[in-house]
Design a protein around this motif. Structure first.
Motif, short mmCIF file in Angstrom:
data_model
loop_
_atom_site.label_atom_id
_atom_site.label_comp_id
_atom_site.label_asym_id
_atom_site.label_seq_id
_atom_site.Cartn_x
_atom_site.Cartn_y
_atom_site.Cartn_z
N ARG A 149 0.84 -1.19 0.00
CA ARG A 149 0.00 0.00 0.00
C ARG A 149 0.88 1.24 0.00
NH1 ARG A 149 -5.52 -0.61 0.71
NH2 ARG A 149 -5.71 1.42 1.70
N GLU A 150 0.87 2.05 1.06
CA GLU A 150 1.65 3.29 1.07
C GLU A 150 3.00 3.14 1.78
OE1 GLU A 150 -0.80 6.32 2.78
OE2 GLU A 150 -2.46 6.00 1.38
N LEU A 151 3.33 1.92 2.21
CA LEU A 151 4.53 1.71 3.01
C LEU A 151 5.60 0.96 2.24
CD1 LEU A 151 2.85 0.62 6.37
CD2 LEU A 151 3.55 2.93 5.68
N ASP A 152 6.85 1.19 2.63
CA ASP A 152 7.99 0.41 2.14
C ASP A 152 8.50 -0.38 3.33
OD1 ASP A 152 9.82 -0.43 0.15
OD2 ASP A 152 11.34 0.91 0.96
N LEU A 153 8.35 -1.70 3.30
CA LEU A 153 8.59 -2.53 4.48
C LEU A 153 9.84 -3.38 4.33
CD1 LEU A 153 4.94 -3.81 5.02
CD2 LEU A 153 6.08 -1.97 6.27
N ALA A 154 10.56 -3.55 5.43
CA ALA A 154 11.64 -4.53 5.48
C ALA A 154 11.02 -5.92 5.51
CB ALA A 154 12.50 -4.31 6.72
N VAL A 155 11.55 -6.82 4.67
CA VAL A 155 11.04 -8.20 4.63
C VAL A 155 12.21 -9.17 4.59
CG1 VAL A 155 8.86 -7.63 3.49
CG2 VAL A 155 10.85 -8.13 2.10
N ASP A 156 12.05 -10.29 5.26
CA ASP A 156 13.01 -11.40 5.18
C ASP A 156 12.28 -12.66 5.60
OD1 ASP A 156 13.07 -11.54 8.04
OD2 ASP A 156 14.69 -10.06 8.11
N ASN A 157 13.03 -13.77 5.70
CA ASN A 157 12.37 -15.06 5.90
C ASN A 157 11.87 -15.28 7.33
OD1 ASN A 157 14.76 -15.53 7.21
ND2 ASN A 157 15.47 -17.14 5.83
N ARG A 158 11.85 -14.25 8.15
CA ARG A 158 11.21 -14.37 9.46
C ARG A 158 9.68 -14.25 9.36
NH1 ARG A 158 14.58 -9.88 12.72
NH2 ARG A 158 14.52 -8.92 10.64
N ALA A 159 9.20 -13.78 8.22
CA ALA A 159 7.75 -13.59 8.05
C ALA A 159 7.38 -13.76 6.59
CB ALA A 159 7.34 -12.20 8.54
N LEU A 160 6.09 -13.95 6.34
CA LEU A 160 5.61 -14.07 4.97
C LEU A 160 5.88 -12.81 4.16
CD1 LEU A 160 2.07 -15.73 5.30
CD2 LEU A 160 4.23 -16.85 4.76
N ILE A 161 5.99 -12.98 2.87
CA ILE A 161 6.12 -11.85 1.96
C ILE A 161 4.76 -11.16 1.82
CG2 ILE A 161 6.52 -11.22 -0.46
CD1 ILE A 161 8.44 -13.70 -0.54
N PRO A 162 4.69 -9.84 1.98
CA PRO A 162 3.42 -9.14 1.77
C PRO A 162 3.00 -9.25 0.30
CG PRO A 162 5.02 -7.73 2.89
CD PRO A 162 5.77 -8.92 2.38
N ARG A 163 1.76 -9.65 0.07
CA ARG A 163 1.28 -9.90 -1.29
C ARG A 163 0.09 -9.00 -1.62
NH1 ARG A 163 3.47 -14.82 0.34
NH2 ARG A 163 4.65 -15.89 -1.30
N PRO A 164 -0.21 -8.87 -2.92
CA PRO A 164 -1.36 -8.05 -3.32
C PRO A 164 -2.68 -8.53 -2.70
CG PRO A 164 0.04 -8.51 -5.22
CD PRO A 164 0.58 -9.33 -4.09
N GLU A 165 -2.82 -9.86 -2.50
CA GLU A 165 -4.05 -10.36 -1.89
C GLU A 165 -4.24 -9.78 -0.48
OE1 GLU A 165 -2.39 -13.67 -4.54
OE2 GLU A 165 -1.63 -12.14 -3.19
N THR A 166 -3.12 -9.65 0.24
CA THR A 166 -3.21 -9.12 1.59
C THR A 166 -3.46 -7.61 1.57
OG1 THR A 166 -1.69 -10.88 2.28
CG2 THR A 166 -2.05 -9.09 3.84
N GLU A 167 -3.03 -6.94 0.52
CA GLU A 167 -3.38 -5.52 0.37
C GLU A 167 -4.90 -5.37 0.26
OE1 GLU A 167 -1.32 -2.97 -2.26
OE2 GLU A 167 0.57 -4.07 -2.14
N VAL A 168 -5.55 -6.33 -0.38
CA VAL A 168 -7.02 -6.28 -0.48
C VAL A 168 -7.64 -6.40 0.91
CG1 VAL A 168 -9.06 -7.46 -1.40
CG2 VAL A 168 -7.03 -7.19 -2.83
N VAL A 169 -7.10 -7.31 1.73
CA VAL A 169 -7.60 -7.48 3.10
C VAL A 169 -7.44 -6.18 3.88
CG1 VAL A 169 -7.38 -8.79 5.24
CG2 VAL A 169 -6.97 -9.93 3.05
#
Length: 512
Positions: A87-107
């Motif tokens: 959405r409007e954020l730039d997030l740090a991601v690594d294998n400690r958590a799921l990758i943010p996906r477009p489907e979750t943006e809908v949620v």
């Protein structure tokens, strides 16, 4: 003297990466090449096309080569880059958590839109939100960032995931003060919550959440996921039992008591889980249950509302405990006041008959939370199942053949079952199992409309420890349809008109 070697350009770097990825079979090689070239050069992705002649340094090329090697090895692009937009954020991601996906943006979008509407409609200055299984914090931080009135409790069972969420929270700015991170399984994480600012009262948190949102695990254990997902993303955030519904069941069931009346539950689900999860939510007594699509038009978000104007959660919990202990509960149901006992407790049901001065040989209708619970008691044909799906919850009683032989009390082979319209009552039944659905009166006498009066009018003092107060709404009794034979037969016309049953085999003439 030999001519100086010309510096590598941005466009050259991008094309080289694209060819490398294409040759290695990397999915969507162009996407990976653009993002890695942009990350290595410090440029925006759009600049690759706009400024292809930008010179690259040795360090930039070395960085691109290192990222390319990880991508060729199968590591997801988002992990290779170490960050990803949501959405409007730039997030740090690594294998400690799921990758943010477009489907979750809908949620997140469904949740944020509802919060805006709620704040505007109710004129609330504050709303309290729980994001369960927050992972990198994508949903929770987006809500805090976009909804200034929101105080967000972000939970996760993984300390590593919460550490990643904390890193993202640190970059959120002033909105970070409205986000609290809590470790624990689902709602257990909220039990020990303490708000140092005193804005949220932890002691009153249960039954006060305006919104519960989650992207829980929903993949069946035996389902084969692409290696890029299965080999890299945390399995505990992906897999959820043999049918993929274990986490969804837990959240749907427990959220019922944590939501405030009128509060929203919004859950990401698998594209083939809409019908199953909707049935679970309906049996739990939510209202306005629906499934919203994702950008591809696939089922993706379960939304459900806790009804307004229903008994307090503590009253429901007390009634649940007492029914399990063999006591009775008197309460207003859809049309009249009823006396409830657990159907599985034969002694309790026999005491209901004695309390009502009702012959034990006369069967009582049984209330169920929904189709799944009904089919544990009785055998439904395809036509019977269709009738239940169309008209439950509501005023339709279906008489079907009892599983396991004759009823131990009245000795008949059939039972009449119904899913009541009152959401709080389905919630109660979902907790304790099917209950008697008979009127709270002496046999042959009119039932008082007030629950306390109905309890007082019973013929002998029962093991009655709970009255859920209120007045019955009245209205037409349920329509009764016998579904034991090849064709349904109307035994009593009532709340559900015969014409609306929509089965050609049923007609008013078939009733008795």
């Amino acid at each position: 003297m030999p001519p100086a070697k010309e510096a590598l350009r941005l466009g050259d770097l991008y094309r080289g990466l694209r060819e490398q990825f294409s040759g290695a079979g990397v999915p969507e090689p162009d996407v990976s090449a653009r993002h890695i070239a942009a990350e290595a050069s410090g440029c925006d992705v759009a600049e690759i096309a706009l400024a292809p002649k930008t010179p690259m340094t040795v360090r930039m090329v070395s960085h691109a080569d290192a990222m390319a090697a990880r991508r060729v090895a199968g590591e997801p692009l988002q992990y290779v880059l170490g960050r990803w937009g949501f959405r409007e954020l730039d997030l740090a991601v690594d294998n400690r958590a799921l990758i943010p996906r477009p489907e979750t943006e809908v949620v997140a979008g469904v949740a944020i839109d509802w919060l805006f509407q709620t704040v505007r409609r109710r004129r609330q200055s504050e709303v309290v939100v729980a994001d369960l299984g927050t992972g990198c914090g994508a949903i929770a931080l987006s809500i805090a960032h976009e909804v200034p009135q929101a105080h967000v409790l972000a939970t996760d069972s993984s300390a590593e995931a919460l550490a990643l969420a904390a890193a993202n929270l640190a970059g959120l700015g002033s909105a970070a003060s409205r986000v609290s991170l809590c470790q624990g399984d689902w709602f257990e994480a909220l039990l020990g919550f303490f708000d140092p600012q005193g804005i949220i009262c932890a002691a009153e948190l249960r039954g006060q959440l305006d919104l519960i949102v989650s992207n829980p695990p929903y993949v069946a254990d035996a389902e084969a996921l692409p290696p890029e997902i299965d080999n890299w993303e945390p399995h505990e955030a992906l897999y959820a039992g043999t049918d993929g519904l274990s986490a969804l069941r837990t959240i749907v069931r427990d959220a019922r008591g944590w939501l405030a009346p009128g509060g929203l539950l919004a859950l990401e689900i698998g594209s083939d889980q809409g019908a199953a999860v909707s049935e679970i939510a309906s049996a739990r007594g939510y209202q306005d249950v629906s499934v919203e699509p994702d950008l591809a038009g696939l089922d993706r978000v379960l939304v459900a509302i806790r009804p307004q104007n229903e008994p307090d959660s503590l009253v429901i919990e007390q009634a649940t405990r007492l029914l399990r202990e063999g006591h009775f509960v008197v309460a207003p149901t859809d049309t009249l006041c009823g006396i409830m006992a657990r159907y599985a407790d034969t002694e309790a049901v026999a005491r209901v008959c004695k309390t009502k001065d009702r012959p034990r040989t006369e069967p009582m209708p049984i209330l169920v939370s929904g189709l799944a619970q009904a089919e544990e008691l009785v055998e439904f044909s395809a036509q019977a199942r269709t009738l239940a799906e169309r008209h439950w919850p509501g005023g339709l009683t279906l008489v079907a053949r009892r599983r396991g032989g004759p009823d131990p009390l009245h000795g008949r082979e059939t039972l009449g079952v119904r899913a009541p319209a009152a959401g709080w009552l389905r919630w109660l039944i979902d907790e304790v199992g099917p209950v008697t659905g008979t009127s709270a009166n002496r046999h042959g006498f009119e039932t008082p409309a007030d629950a306390n009066e109905a309890a007082a009018s019973l013929v002998t003092p029962p093991r009655l420890a709970c009255v859920i107060g209120g007045r019955a709404a009245g209205g037409a009794a349920s329509t009764v349809v016998d579904v034991t034979g090849d064709q349904p037969v109307v035994l009593r016309d009532g709340a559900v008109g015969v014409g609306s049953l929509e089965l050609p085999e049923i007609s008013a003439e078939s009733g008795t």
